[in-house]
Design an enzyme around this catalytic site. Structure first.
Site, short mmCIF file in Angstrom:
data_model
loop_
_atom_site.label_atom_id
_atom_site.label_comp_id
_atom_site.label_asym_id
_atom_site.label_seq_id
_atom_site.Cartn_x
_atom_site.Cartn_y
_atom_site.Cartn_z
N SER A 4 0.85 -1.19 0.00
CA SER A 4 0.00 0.00 0.00
C SER A 4 0.89 1.23 0.00
CB SER A 4 -0.88 0.01 1.25
OG SER A 4 -1.53 1.26 1.43
N TYR B 39 -1.68 -1.05 10.49
CA TYR B 39 -1.80 -1.25 9.04
C TYR B 39 -0.52 -0.82 8.33
CZ TYR B 39 -3.84 -1.14 4.35
OH TYR B 39 -4.11 -1.35 3.02
#
Length: 252
Positions: free
Chosen positions: A139, A152
């Site tokens: 990401s 995350y």
């Protein structure tokens, strides 16, 4: 991708489904793994590609499940040419760090990072025999952050480091690269019961230098390149696919 077999974790929905469809569109075969069996069965029914697609339930955080999944792929197709480590917890926001439980922290790492390790571990012998490739889906949050997204961000940053480490260890037999998606609208790529048209404003699109929010097809196109022979001199790299957001200066 003709005659190539690619395994895609989290392949029944979202970006994973977009990658699986791109592989199929390029002539390859796919084994998708997902916790949502209903979504997996829906993929096979909607794709209508016969023996070129298969689904097997998969929990990437459990090694026994990963072993069964890779064994099922070999039993079905006889070889594995590519692996896409896409499965993960998608929600980055988990509240202030001082309130984040160790259990929740570990759940992010076990799914988003350890899952990629386990799937790579069990697919690697077959991938090496085939001269295959691994693509990890990280990401842009591996490079930049919003508040309260530590678990995350750490898991996705770990995926980038895991990528270059595996590229060195597994090469030259297996190439390993990572894709770092930005804002990808996946609302229309979910389980049929949860699908909806994405609600995106002009402002949502306009803040991207490319002029729009991304789609799973954008990630699938790059994944096919990285899985195929055309990228034979590319390994250990990470590629940002975010419509230009991470290179745009943000002044209020």
């Amino acid at each position: 991708m003709r005659d190539r077999v690619v395994l895609v974790t989290g392949g029944a929905q979202g970006i994973g489904r977009g990658i699986a469809q791109a592989v199929l569109g390029a002539g390859g075969s796919v084994m998708i793994g997902d916790l949502d069996a209903e979504a997996g069965r829906a993929c096979l029914q909607e794709w209508q590609v016969g023996p070129r697609a298969a689904f097997h339930a998969l929990d990437v955080a459990r090694e026994a499940s990963v072993r069964r999944w890779t064994d099922a792929a070999l039993a079905r197709f006889g070889h594995i040419d590519g692996l896409v480590n896409n499965a993960g917890i998608a929600d980055p926001h988990q509240g202030p760090l001082h309130e984040l439980s160790l259990e929740k922290w570990n759940r992010y790492l076990s799914t988003n990072l350890t899952g990629a390790f386990l799937c790579s571990k069990h697919a690697l012998p077959a991938l090496a025999a085939a001269g295959g490739a691994i693509v990890n889906i990280a990401s842009t949050r591996a490079l930049q952050s919003e508040p309260d997204t530590e678990a995350y961000a750490a898991s996705k940053g770990g995926l980038v480091a895991l990528t270059h480490a595996m590229a060195v260890s597994a090469g030259p037999a297996v190439r390993v690269n990572a894709i770092l998606p930005g804002w990808i609208a996946t609302d229309a790529w979910k389980n049929p019961n949860a699908r909806r048209h994405p609600k995106l404003s002009r402002r949502d699109h306009a803040q991207h230098p490319a002029g729009r929010v991304g789609t799973p097809e954008d990630i699938g196109a790059l994944a096919v390149y990285l899985l195929g022979a055309a990228s034979g001199f590319v390994t250990g790299q990470h590629f940002v696919v975010d419509g230009g957001m991470t290179i745009k200066m943000q002044y209020v």
